[in-house]
Scaffold this active site. Sequence first.
Site, PDB file in Angstrom:
ATOM      1  N   HIS A  15       0.873  -1.203   0.000  1.00 40.44           N
ATOM      2  CA  HIS A  15       0.000   0.000   0.000  1.00 40.44           C
ATOM      3  C   HIS A  15       0.899   1.238   0.000  1.00 40.44           C
ATOM      4  CE1 HIS A  15      -3.871   2.032   1.636  1.00 40.44           C
ATOM      5  NE2 HIS A  15      -3.033   2.986   1.243  1.00 40.44           N
ATOM      6  N   HIS A  17       1.466   5.435  -1.553  1.00 42.13           N
ATOM      7  CA  HIS A  17       1.066   6.635  -2.311  1.00 42.13           C
ATOM      8  C   HIS A  17       2.317   7.282  -2.878  1.00 42.13           C
ATOM      9  CE1 HIS A  17      -3.083   6.646  -0.744  1.00 42.13           C
ATOM     10  NE2 HIS A  17      -2.516   6.094   0.309  1.00 42.13           N
ATOM     11  N   LEU A  18       2.367   7.405  -4.186  1.00 42.75           N
ATOM     12  CA  LEU A  18       3.541   8.014  -4.822  1.00 42.75           C
ATOM     13  C   LEU A  18       3.267   9.406  -5.360  1.00 42.75           C
ATOM     14  CD1 LEU A  18       5.108   5.032  -6.830  1.00 42.75           C
ATOM     15  CD2 LEU A  18       6.036   6.160  -4.790  1.00 42.75           C
ATOM     16  N   ARG A  19       1.963   9.766  -5.500  1.00 40.34           N
ATOM     17  CA  ARG A  19       1.593  11.083  -6.069  1.00 40.34           C
ATOM     18  C   ARG A  19       2.079  11.215  -7.522  1.00 40.34           C
ATOM     19  NH1 ARG A  19      -1.516  10.914  -1.659  1.00 40.34           N
ATOM     20  NH2 ARG A  19      -0.580  11.758   0.204  1.00 40.34           N
ATOM     21  N   ASN A  44      -5.363   7.539  -5.790  1.00 37.81           N
ATOM     22  CA  ASN A  44      -6.116   8.731  -5.350  1.00 37.81           C
ATOM     23  C   ASN A  44      -5.355  10.011  -5.679  1.00 37.81           C
ATOM     24  OD1 ASN A  44      -4.134   8.162  -3.436  1.00 37.81           O
ATOM     25  ND2 ASN A  44      -5.300   9.018  -1.736  1.00 37.81           N
ATOM     26  N   LYS A 104      -9.468  -0.527  -5.666  1.00 33.57           N
ATOM     27  CA  LYS A 104      -9.411   0.119  -4.348  1.00 33.57           C
ATOM     28  C   LYS A 104     -10.724   0.819  -4.059  1.00 33.57           C
ATOM     29  CE  LYS A 104      -7.820   1.973  -0.572  1.00 33.57           C
ATOM     30  NZ  LYS A 104      -6.760   2.886  -0.243  1.00 33.57           N
ATOM     31  N   HIS A 146     -10.661   0.696   1.984  1.00 32.01           N
ATOM     32  CA  HIS A 146     -10.490   1.655   3.091  1.00 32.01           C
ATOM     33  C   HIS A 146     -11.812   1.621   3.856  1.00 32.01           C
ATOM     34  CE1 HIS A 146      -8.718   5.625   4.651  1.00 32.01           C
ATOM     35  NE2 HIS A 146      -9.780   5.345   5.392  1.00 32.01           N
ATOM     36  N   HIS A 184      -4.683  -0.793   5.994  1.00 32.16           N
ATOM     37  CA  HIS A 184      -4.194  -0.047   7.175  1.00 32.16           C
ATOM     38  C   HIS A 184      -5.093  -0.250   8.402  1.00 32.16           C
ATOM     39  CE1 HIS A 184      -7.058   2.632   5.280  1.00 32.16           C
ATOM     40  NE2 HIS A 184      -6.204   3.090   4.403  1.00 32.16           N
ATOM     41  N   ASP A 257       1.224   2.539   3.587  1.00 35.65           N
ATOM     42  CA  ASP A 257       0.345   3.701   3.430  1.00 35.65           C
ATOM     43  C   ASP A 257       1.177   4.975   3.542  1.00 35.65           C
ATOM     44  OD1 ASP A 257      -1.919   5.136   2.886  1.00 35.65           O
ATOM     45  OD2 ASP A 257      -2.718   5.032   4.916  1.00 35.65           O
ATOM     46  N   HIS A 261       2.802  14.532   2.038  1.00 36.23           N
ATOM     47  CA  HIS A 261       2.177  15.854   1.822  1.00 36.23           C
ATOM     48  C   HIS A 261       3.260  16.861   2.118  1.00 36.23           C
ATOM     49  CE1 HIS A 261      -2.054  14.519   1.678  1.00 36.23           C
ATOM     50  NE2 HIS A 261      -1.681  13.601   2.556  1.00 36.23           N
ATOM     51  N   ALA A 273      -3.617  18.239   6.179  1.00 40.19           N
ATOM     52  CA  ALA A 273      -3.755  17.038   5.345  1.00 40.19           C
ATOM     53  C   ALA A 273      -3.488  15.771   6.158  1.00 40.19           C
ATOM     54  CB  ALA A 273      -2.796  17.122   4.176  1.00 40.19           C
TER      55      ALA A 273
HETATM   56  O1  DOR Z   1      -3.801   9.370   5.968  1.00 40.26           O
HETATM   57  C1  DOR Z   1      -4.024   8.988   4.842  1.00 40.26           C
HETATM   58  N1  DOR Z   1      -3.508   9.617   3.768  1.00 40.26           N
HETATM   59  N2  DOR Z   1      -4.828   7.944   4.654  1.00 40.26           N
HETATM   60  C2  DOR Z   1      -5.221   7.555   3.440  1.00 40.26           C
HETATM   61  O2  DOR Z   1      -5.959   6.620   3.353  1.00 40.26           O
HETATM   62  C3  DOR Z   1      -4.805   8.324   2.239  1.00 40.26           C
HETATM   63  C4  DOR Z   1      -3.584   9.056   2.484  1.00 40.26           C
HETATM   64  C5  DOR Z   1      -3.237  10.078   1.425  1.00 40.26           C
HETATM   65  O3  DOR Z   1      -3.415   9.792   0.257  1.00 40.26           O
HETATM   66  O4  DOR Z   1      -2.747  11.138   1.792  1.00 40.26           O
HETATM   67 ZN    ZN Z   2      -3.533   4.905   1.582  1.00 36.98          ZN
END
Ligand code: DOR
Ligand code: ZN
Length: 354
Positions: A15, A17-19, A44, A104, A146, A184, A257, A261, A273
């Site tokens: 899991h 997040h790479l943005r 996302n 997802k 989630h 998570h 996860d 940010h 965030a």
């Molecule tokens: O804290 C979180 N941030 N939980 C998530 O499920 C998404 C993530 C995000 O994309 O920043």
């Molecule tokens: Zn996540």
Amino acid sequence: MKVNKVVVPRWFDRHLHLRTGKMLKTVLPCTLNQRATGAVIMGNIPYPNQTSTIAKALAYRKEITSLIPVDSDFNPRMTYYLTDDTSPEEVMRGYEEGVWCAAKLYMANQKGHGGTTGSQHGVKNLLGRYPVFAAMEREGIPLLGHFEAVEEDVDEFDREIVSLERDLIPLLKAFPELMVVFEHITDGRAADFVAQAPYQIRATVTAHHLMMNRNAMFWIGMNPANYCRPVPKREDHRLKVRKYVTGGNRRFGAGTDSAPHDEEAKSRCYGCAAGIFTAPAAVEMYTTVFDEDDALKHLGPFLSENFLCLYEMKVSNEMMTIERTCTFDFWVPQKVGTVQIFAGGRYFPWKLVD
Ligand code: DOR
Ligand code: ZN
């Protein structure tokens, strides 16, 4: 006897997040440096680009792969972002064409507010997606959920258990063969359910949820660095989740996860965030947790083996080495670019050396 070195197969982040854009360029090397063979990439990313069609998922994968060095074998496993418009055909086609390995589920409420970053375009009407889940069950496509209630009147700390009882259990009863990953996980009651349920259910667990309870958000004043979704829970929940993880239960696997940010978004007084960035030191953090529980023998399966087949990954033939550092020489850096690293400035007694 005190173990000073652990050798396990190279791991896989279930899991991540790479943005996109500059942030992607900043954070991707962190996971590559941690010797991961790949990761399940969350879709996302900002509207309208979230991975809710084959074209969008392919475009995002292309952006990621263009930044992976040619001598790296890092395998980004893409995910489909479910929406209220999702059709069974689209999910099946993308899966058959190898575009994504799973779908997802983020839920949004009737006002269009989601439970976390970038989830406002997720599913408002879960029952309406039942035909999609039926197709996924039939085709063996995993659902990564989630599971947190998104209604405003649900207590923040009960969101996971409410969603388990109201959303997930009926879903599993309707589709008992559906492969589900409870993402998570934080609530001890949800962890009990995952450990015992007579379904195809697994859970990912983050390093930060294993290391802190909800006090961390309020310690010496509000601390947005420790704010993420799901929010950390009471200590008894953390210990219950941790018991399954370091006790070697094979239904639990590492999924960081890690959610970067930049500082500005994390330090806003209003609307800070949600997300915690652990990618630069995730292996060291997980190893420290297992060591504290005298459970290093279970570290390898958790990081590198458990339910990898769900993501069409095999246990790596290559090994990685994590060593105990007796010289206090592994301090987690404070930042990567403009992103604060979780536990930045703290010392960990383990270091991934090879
Ligand atoms: O804290 C979180 N941030 N939980 C998530 O499920 C998404 C993530 C995000 O994309 O920043
Ligand atoms: Zn996540």
